[in-house]
Design a protein around this motif. Structure first.
Motif, PDB file in Angstrom:
ATOM      1  N   ARG A 184       0.773  -1.246   0.000  1.00 47.26           N
ATOM      2  CA  ARG A 184       0.000   0.000   0.000  1.00 47.26           C
ATOM      3  C   ARG A 184       0.808   1.303   0.000  1.00 47.26           C
ATOM      4  O   ARG A 184       0.338   2.288  -0.588  1.00 47.26           O
ATOM      5  N   THR A 242       0.706  -6.571  -3.587  1.00 48.00           N
ATOM      6  CA  THR A 242      -0.466  -7.036  -2.836  1.00 48.00           C
ATOM      7  C   THR A 242      -1.733  -6.681  -3.615  1.00 48.00           C
ATOM      8  O   THR A 242      -1.714  -5.889  -4.560  1.00 48.00           O
ATOM      9  N   GLN A 253      -0.021  -9.869  -8.799  1.00 49.93           N
ATOM     10  CA  GLN A 253      -0.542 -10.101  -7.444  1.00 49.93           C
ATOM     11  C   GLN A 253      -0.118 -11.448  -6.871  1.00 49.93           C
ATOM     12  O   GLN A 253      -0.283 -12.485  -7.490  1.00 49.93           O
ATOM     13  N   THR A 305      -5.492 -15.459  -3.840  1.00 52.91           N
ATOM     14  CA  THR A 305      -6.271 -15.341  -5.068  1.00 52.91           C
ATOM     15  C   THR A 305      -5.421 -14.800  -6.217  1.00 52.91           C
ATOM     16  O   THR A 305      -5.946 -14.375  -7.222  1.00 52.91           O
ATOM     17  N   SER A 339       1.706  -5.477   4.931  1.00 56.37           N
ATOM     18  CA  SER A 339       1.356  -5.758   6.329  1.00 56.37           C
ATOM     19  C   SER A 339       1.481  -7.245   6.656  1.00 56.37           C
ATOM     20  O   SER A 339       1.879  -7.615   7.754  1.00 56.37           O
ATOM     21  N   GLN A 391      -4.091 -13.605   3.487  1.00 56.37           N
ATOM     22  CA  GLN A 391      -4.304 -13.849   2.057  1.00 56.37           C
ATOM     23  C   GLN A 391      -3.023 -13.574   1.256  1.00 56.37           C
ATOM     24  O   GLN A 391      -2.792 -14.182   0.232  1.00 56.37           O
ATOM     25  N   ASN A 437       9.225  -2.564   6.943  1.00 56.25           N
ATOM     26  CA  ASN A 437       7.934  -1.994   7.318  1.00 56.25           C
ATOM     27  C   ASN A 437       8.153  -0.986   8.446  1.00 56.25           C
ATOM     28  O   ASN A 437       8.984  -1.214   9.323  1.00 56.25           O
TER      29      ASN A 437
END
Ligand SMILES: Cc1cc2nc3c(=O)[nH]c(=O)nc-3n(C[C@H](O)[C@H](O)[C@H](O)COP(=O)(O)OP(=O)(O)OC[C@H]3O[C@@H](n4cnc5c(N)ncnc54)[C@H](O)[C@@H]3O)c2cc1C
Ligand SMILES: Nc1ncnc2c1ncn2[C@@H]1O[C@H](COP(=O)(O)O)[C@@H](O)[C@H]1O
Lengths: 320, 251
Positions: free
Chosen positions: A210, A236, A250, A254, A269, A273, A288
């Protein structure tokens, strides 16, 4: 009886992941005594077929109406070939190509199917497969009923197959155009050209989250570090949703599943997923600002800090 | 036009699941359940289509499962589904048996479009839609991130693939499975939820449908996967590069 490996290709070569599917097929065949055959489907396959034949006998379904990988036609061919060759199992690498087509073929054959297989064993001669569930939080051991079995495997979980000493034979599958379904019209594929290695095949993957707010910013940090490491870029879901990075980058439950030698997570983070797609990487680096970020719990090395400051420093250190 | 939206009840994705110590399944006491996120997206898309078309579109949510499923079907009603149908079944299911039951529902309801999730986030199979299309010999378009009508009975669909965004056109009836980027599902409002409590949910037994769901995949055992690496915290970029070079030897 045969084990049929559906090889995905780019028009010239079989994709490397298909080689892992072949390795699994060879091992299963060693238990069952079945022969292993590759199946390539498409148009203008002379080169692909020759390339694939280095690894196993190849059944070649080459026809203008198979130019594009539409599920209706490809599943039709796979089901027909599986019947004709008395396939006991059909194996492929777990990609969106196989995920689209193989379940359809398996329904046409009333076959049992397990996807994303990462391991297997034999108990009293019966094949037991291992596959992740719940975004990788659980590993299931499953048994399949009946024949044929349809299996997709995660390439990253298995070694690649070695070529044969002598190339395998090439068997022309005569495509009966009059029986091919005509359920969909292929319009085109839009992909972002890249000179970087393919995400699922790269030794090093650098992924961003992000904090990167534009495509340029992503390139400046994630892209440049990936280039310094000769790696691929990943991201992400947050960046795909925001239109900052393309869907094919990605990583996650998924998206794509990767297991490179080195995975660098920049400002990610560590949602379950996302972890589902990278936690089996050999070495994981997390950068981070939040020392409590869950990504650190799966990281080999953690660096607390701002990616905008750390990435240029890393690139400088790598150049030394 | 009739749109069928299969909806599965799955554990909430906010918390991780815990596996029972004996490996027989997940610890589901005190677990929150939701509509499978991809199915919520499918329902949202069906509602969009109805809104765009004005009248003449009926959206039916279908769940296969035990009575507990009704809470998710009520959420589907509260979001705006016209009808909710539950196929009562309490045994184990796999994508094959789900596709068999959905096939029977399709024969009964005769929808023009089945819009469903690409993947149930509990079993993560990503198969039921493709299997249903195969059983029905219908067109399929999986992993949709954009759906547009090009003619009254033809859809143009952008599909998210490993290699990029693919566009295909399929004629109806068809099975379309959804990807995350298709839309942002609406929330059901509290008044709508209250109203949905009083609405009927049609319940059919699988026997009435003439199918016995027989899974071909049996889960023998589940195991918790814990990746707990001991993270070495490094002080700066120089230390990190040094360790990657000489300790991990990956660069
Ligand atoms: C059904 C479903 C499927 C999903 N599938 C996927 C999937 O396949 N892949 C996937 O990735 N996600 C997936 N998601 C989304 C996932 O749950 C998370 O929302 C997503 O992974 C979060 O992305 P992120 O880490 O980039 O963003 P955030 O969670 O917002 O994290 C950003 C991180 O950056 C750190 N940070 C902020 N600024 C800086 C800075 N300057 N320097 C360093 N660090 C900084 C913050 O501390 C934070 O830890 C899925 C969700 C659902 C519901
Ligand atoms: N029990 C169920 N009831 C209704 N729909 C289901 C059920 N199980 C699966 N589905 C549908 O099938 C899709 C794909 O599931 P799967 O193949 O299991 O990943 C889901 O997104 C649902 O739309």
């Amino acid at each position: 009886m045969s084990i049929l490996v559906v090889a995905e290709h780019d028009g010239a070569h079989a994709r490397p992941g298909s080689s892992s599917a072949l390795a699994v097929a060879r091992d299963l065949a060693a238990h069952s005594g079945e022969r292993v055959e590759l199946l390539v489907i498409g148009r203008g396959l002379a080169f692909v077929a020759a390339d694939a034949a280095r690894f196993a006998p190849v059944i070649v379904a080459d026809h203008p109406l198979l130019a594009n990988p539409t599920a209706d036609r490809y599943a039709h061919i796979i089901a027909d070939v599986a019947k004709a060759r008395e396939a006991g199992s059909i194996v492929a690498n777990s990609t969106t190509f196989a995920k689209d087509i193989l379940p359809r073929a398996s329904a046409m054959l009333s076959a049992a199917m397990a996807g994303d297989v990462t391991g297997y064993s034999f108990a009293n001669g019966k094949l037991l497969l291992r596959r992740p569930m719940y975004a990788g939080a659980a590993m299931a051991t499953v048994a399949l009923t009946g024949r044929p079995l349809v299996i997709t495997v995660r390439a990253s979980a298995f070694p690649a197959a070695e070529p044969l000493a002598e190339p395998g034979e090439r068997i022309v599958w005569s495509v009966d155009a009059s029986t091919l379904p005509n359920h969909s019209e292929y319009v085109g594929l839009e992909s972002r050209p890249t000179l970087r290695p393919e995400l699922t095949e790269a030794r090093v993957v650098v992924s961003g989250g992000r904090p990167f707010r534009t495509g340029e910013e992503f390139e400046k940090y994630v892209g440049c570090l990936a280039d310094a490491l000769n790696g691929a870029t990943g991201c992400t879901r947050a960046l795909v949703d925001a239109g900052i990075a393309p869907n094919e980058w990605q990583v996650g439950q998924t998206g794509k599943v990767v297991a490179p030698q080195l995975y660098v997570a920049l400002g990610i983070s560590g949602a379950v997923q996302h972890l589902a797609g990278m936690k089996n990487s050999r070495v994981v680096v997390a950068v981070n600002t939040d020392p409590e970020a869950p990504m650190f719990s799966v990281a080999t090395y953690g660096l607390v800090g701002d990616v905008r400051q750390i990435v240029p420093e890393l690139i400088r250190e790598l150049g030394k | 036009m009739k749109i069928l939206v299969p909806t599965k009840r799955v554990p909430s994705t906010d918390e991780g699941v815990r596996i029972r110590p004996d490996g027989s399944g997940i610890e589901d006491v005190a677990l929150a359940f939701i509509i499978n996120p991809f199915d919520a997206i499918a329902l949202e898309e069906a509602l969009h289509i109805r809104e765009r078309r004005g009248s003449g579109v009926e959206v039916t949510a279908v769940g296969i499962g035990n009575a507990a499923f009704e809470s998710e079907l009520r959420i589907a009603l509260a979001m705006g589904a016209d009808r909710a149908v539950r196929v009562d079944f309490d045994g184990a299911l796999d994508p094959w048996s789900v596709a068999q039951v959905l096939g029977a529902i399709v024969r009964r309801e005769k929808p023009d479009l089945v819009l469903m999730g690409k993947q149930a986030v509990d079993d993560d199979s990503n198969q039921a839609g493709q299997m249903l299309a195969g059983l029905l010999d219908w067109p399929q378009a999986t992993f949709a991130s954009k759906i547009e009508f090009v003619e009254p009975a033809r859809l143009s669909i952008a599909r998210e693939t490993d290699r990029g965004l693919e566009t295909v056109i399929v004629g109806l009836p068809a099975v379309v499975t959804t990807d995350l980027r298709l839309n942002e599902p609406r929330y059901a409002s509290l008044p709508a939820l209250m109203k949905a409590k009083k609405r009927p949910i049609e319940t059919i037994s699988h026997r009435d449908l003439g199918v016995l769901p027989e899974p071909k995949v049996r889960i023998l055992h589940l195991e918790q996967v814990a990746v707990d690496r001991v993270c070495v915290r490094v002080a700066d970029a120089a230390e990190l590069v040094h360790r990657l070079r000489y300790e991990a030897k990956v660069i």
